[in-house]
Design a protein around this motif. Structure first.
Motif, mmCIF file in Angstrom:
data_model
loop_
_atom_site.group_PDB
_atom_site.id
_atom_site.type_symbol
_atom_site.label_atom_id
_atom_site.label_comp_id
_atom_site.label_asym_id
_atom_site.label_seq_id
_atom_site.Cartn_x
_atom_site.Cartn_y
_atom_site.Cartn_z
ATOM 1 N N VAL A 1 -63.981 0.121 9.303
ATOM 2 C CA VAL A 1 -63.430 -0.914 8.646
ATOM 3 C C VAL A 1 -62.642 -1.981 8.627
ATOM 4 O O VAL A 1 -61.562 -0.814 8.153
ATOM 5 C CB VAL A 1 -64.368 -0.569 7.258
ATOM 6 C CG1 VAL A 1 -63.899 -1.735 6.178
ATOM 7 C CG2 VAL A 1 -65.357 0.242 7.183
ATOM 8 N N ARG A 2 -62.949 -2.593 8.955
ATOM 9 C CA ARG A 2 -60.981 -3.876 9.395
ATOM 10 C C ARG A 2 -60.826 -3.994 8.104
ATOM 11 O O ARG A 2 -60.994 -4.132 6.696
ATOM 12 C CB ARG A 2 -62.055 -4.696 9.667
ATOM 13 C CG ARG A 2 -62.320 -4.784 10.791
ATOM 14 C CD ARG A 2 -61.549 -4.271 11.846
ATOM 15 N NE ARG A 2 -62.412 -4.572 13.432
ATOM 16 C CZ ARG A 2 -61.503 -3.282 14.651
ATOM 17 N NH1 ARG A 2 -60.625 -3.609 14.954
ATOM 18 N NH2 ARG A 2 -62.272 -3.543 15.380
ATOM 19 N N GLY A 3 -59.336 -3.804 8.186
ATOM 20 C CA GLY A 3 -58.445 -3.970 6.771
ATOM 21 C C GLY A 3 -58.638 -1.947 5.437
ATOM 22 O O GLY A 3 -57.882 -2.208 4.972
ATOM 23 N N GLN A 4 -59.063 -1.450 6.010
ATOM 24 C CA GLN A 4 -59.462 0.021 5.471
ATOM 25 C C GLN A 4 -58.669 1.218 6.350
ATOM 26 O O GLN A 4 -58.767 0.875 7.592
ATOM 27 C CB GLN A 4 -60.698 0.107 5.858
ATOM 28 C CG GLN A 4 -60.818 1.606 4.867
ATOM 29 C CD GLN A 4 -62.287 1.891 3.986
ATOM 30 O OE1 GLN A 4 -63.154 0.476 3.752
ATOM 31 N NE2 GLN A 4 -63.198 3.077 4.366
ATOM 32 N N LYS A 5 -57.372 1.881 5.688
ATOM 33 C CA LYS A 5 -57.303 2.904 6.443
ATOM 34 C C LYS A 5 -57.857 4.033 7.054
ATOM 35 O O LYS A 5 -58.631 4.020 5.765
ATOM 36 C CB LYS A 5 -55.592 3.121 5.567
ATOM 37 C CG LYS A 5 -54.557 2.411 5.651
ATOM 38 C CD LYS A 5 -53.539 2.744 5.352
ATOM 39 C CE LYS A 5 -52.004 1.639 5.034
ATOM 40 N NZ LYS A 5 -50.905 2.665 4.940
ATOM 41 N N MET A 6 -56.934 4.746 8.064
ATOM 42 C CA MET A 6 -58.087 6.024 8.072
ATOM 43 C C MET A 6 -57.551 6.762 8.881
ATOM 44 O O MET A 6 -55.946 6.460 9.503
ATOM 45 C CB MET A 6 -59.209 5.089 9.218
ATOM 46 C CG MET A 6 -59.020 4.716 10.356
ATOM 47 S SD MET A 6 -60.108 4.190 11.621
ATOM 48 C CE MET A 6 -58.587 3.237 13.502
ATOM 49 N N ASN B 1 -52.427 8.485 9.347
ATOM 50 C CA ASN B 1 -53.039 7.026 8.228
ATOM 51 C C ASN B 1 -52.639 5.477 8.855
ATOM 52 O O ASN B 1 -51.355 5.805 9.218
ATOM 53 C CB ASN B 1 -52.751 7.598 7.153
ATOM 54 C CG ASN B 1 -53.401 6.542 5.763
ATOM 55 O OD1 ASN B 1 -54.924 6.427 6.138
ATOM 56 N ND2 ASN B 1 -53.169 6.341 4.295
ATOM 57 N N VAL B 2 -53.719 4.989 9.052
ATOM 58 C CA VAL B 2 -53.427 4.170 9.392
ATOM 59 C C VAL B 2 -54.670 3.103 9.665
ATOM 60 O O VAL B 2 -56.114 3.310 9.574
ATOM 61 C CB VAL B 2 -52.996 4.476 11.626
ATOM 62 C CG1 VAL B 2 -54.662 4.867 12.323
ATOM 63 C CG2 VAL B 2 -52.364 2.979 12.001
ATOM 64 N N LEU B 3 -53.924 1.894 9.848
ATOM 65 C CA LEU B 3 -54.805 -0.030 9.625
ATOM 66 C C LEU B 3 -55.629 0.356 11.216
ATOM 67 O O LEU B 3 -54.439 0.491 12.392
ATOM 68 C CB LEU B 3 -54.332 -0.954 9.456
ATOM 69 C CG LEU B 3 -54.308 -1.126 7.858
ATOM 70 C CD1 LEU B 3 -53.895 -2.258 8.039
ATOM 71 C CD2 LEU B 3 -55.188 -1.017 7.233
ATOM 72 N N PRO B 4 -57.301 0.413 11.100
ATOM 73 C CA PRO B 4 -57.564 0.203 13.618
ATOM 74 C C PRO B 4 -56.875 -0.916 13.601
ATOM 75 O O PRO B 4 -56.400 -0.560 14.672
ATOM 76 C CB PRO B 4 -58.862 -0.835 12.392
ATOM 77 C CG PRO B 4 -59.585 -0.247 10.882
ATOM 78 C CD PRO B 4 -58.380 -0.309 10.640
ATOM 79 N N LYS B 5 -56.265 -1.912 13.185
ATOM 80 C CA LYS B 5 -55.520 -2.930 14.215
ATOM 81 C C LYS B 5 -54.551 -2.092 14.563
ATOM 82 O O LYS B 5 -53.628 -2.802 15.192
ATOM 83 C CB LYS B 5 -55.495 -4.014 13.120
ATOM 84 C CG LYS B 5 -54.232 -4.046 11.951
ATOM 85 C CD LYS B 5 -54.233 -5.119 12.144
ATOM 86 C CE LYS B 5 -52.587 -5.199 10.154
ATOM 87 N NZ LYS B 5 -51.490 -4.732 10.860
ATOM 88 N N ASP B 6 -53.820 -0.930 13.885
ATOM 89 C CA ASP B 6 -51.779 -0.579 14.424
ATOM 90 C C ASP B 6 -52.788 1.081 15.115
ATOM 91 O O ASP B 6 -51.637 1.245 15.241
ATOM 92 C CB ASP B 6 -51.831 -0.204 13.007
ATOM 93 C CG ASP B 6 -51.112 -1.534 12.506
ATOM 94 O OD1 ASP B 6 -50.602 -2.177 13.163
ATOM 95 O OD2 ASP B 6 -50.890 -1.816 11.387
ATOM 96 N N LEU B 7 -53.579 1.090 14.875
ATOM 97 C CA LEU B 7 -54.497 2.602 15.917
ATOM 98 C C LEU B 7 -53.948 2.385 16.997
ATOM 99 O O LEU B 7 -53.499 2.192 17.904
ATOM 100 C CB LEU B 7 -55.607 2.552 15.905
ATOM 101 C CG LEU B 7 -55.660 4.055 16.075
ATOM 102 C CD1 LEU B 7 -55.438 4.917 15.871
ATOM 103 C CD2 LEU B 7 -57.219 4.062 16.815
#
Length: 212
Positions: free
Chosen positions: A99-104, A138-144
């Motif tokens: 989910v864009r903008g949601q950490k995973m 724990n990271v945002l998708p864009k920073d993975l």
């Protein structure tokens, strides 16, 4: 992060252990499930040969995957993988929606550099011991990140690097460290090879020999 992997799949209607065994044996496909986000979990099946080909690439385990189910694509990460204990067969796979903008939460491989020239190896004759091979973050998708680099150049004989010693990329948080200092585990150390005598022991042996 480079462009996402693309993995093709189909919806799976039949469930249960018996159906999964027939799927693997007769159709050479892997039963899997997609979950997370606002959509309901979805049962799918993936060609075993295609999945195994992707699994040979280390980046696949910590990379955003474009999973195409019956022509419709959605971004996921590989969350869990079940392999046969004795055969080179994948039994089941779990994928989590991105989910864009949601950490995973995801596990990322650790890449160790400068091992051959590390102080404890080059000067002390030690060997590098990997205590961890990946790190849960724990990271945002864009920073993975595809991997996290660990430099052991300055590590001496008998010394260790802990999670807190790693320079994490921007936007990346260690799950372990978020639970407190007690979870700051060692990830790599330089140890003495078996049979290697310490300086103190050698000195004691010399003194004993002189006394005889």
């Amino acid at each position: 992060m480079s462009d996402a992997f693309t993995l093709n799949a189909e919806k799976r209607d039949l469930e249960g252990k018996g159906a999964s065994r027939r799927l693997r044996r007769l159709a050479e496909k892997v039963p899997a499930v997609i979950y997370g986000g606002k959509s309901k979990p979805q049962s799918i099946q993936i060609a075993h040969k295609e999945l195994v080909r992707h699994l040979e690439n280390e980046a696949f385990y910590s990379h955003i995957i474009s999973l195409v189910v019956d022509g419709k694509a959605e971004d996921v990460i590989l969350k869990d993988l079940q392999r046969h204990p004795a055969k080179p067969v994948v039994l089941h796979a779990d994928f989590q929606r991105v989910v864009r903008g949601q950490k995973m939460h995801v596990r990322v491989p650790l890449h160790f550099i400068n091992e051959a020239t590390a102080k404890g190896v080059k000067q002390g004759g030690g060997i590098v011991s990997h205590l961890m091979t990946d790190l849960e973050i724990n990271v945002l998708p864009k920073d993975l990140p595809e991997f996290i680099e660990v430099d052991v150049a300055e590590l001496g004989l008998g010394e260790s690097l802990h999670i807190s010693d790693i320079k994490l990329p921007k936007g990346v948080e260690s799950i372990a460290l978020s639970h407190g200092a007690d979870h700051d585990l060692p990830i790599v150390s330089i140890i003495k090879p078996r049979g290697m005598v310490s300086d103190d022991t050698a000195a004691e042996d010399d003194e004993a020999a002189d006394a005889e």
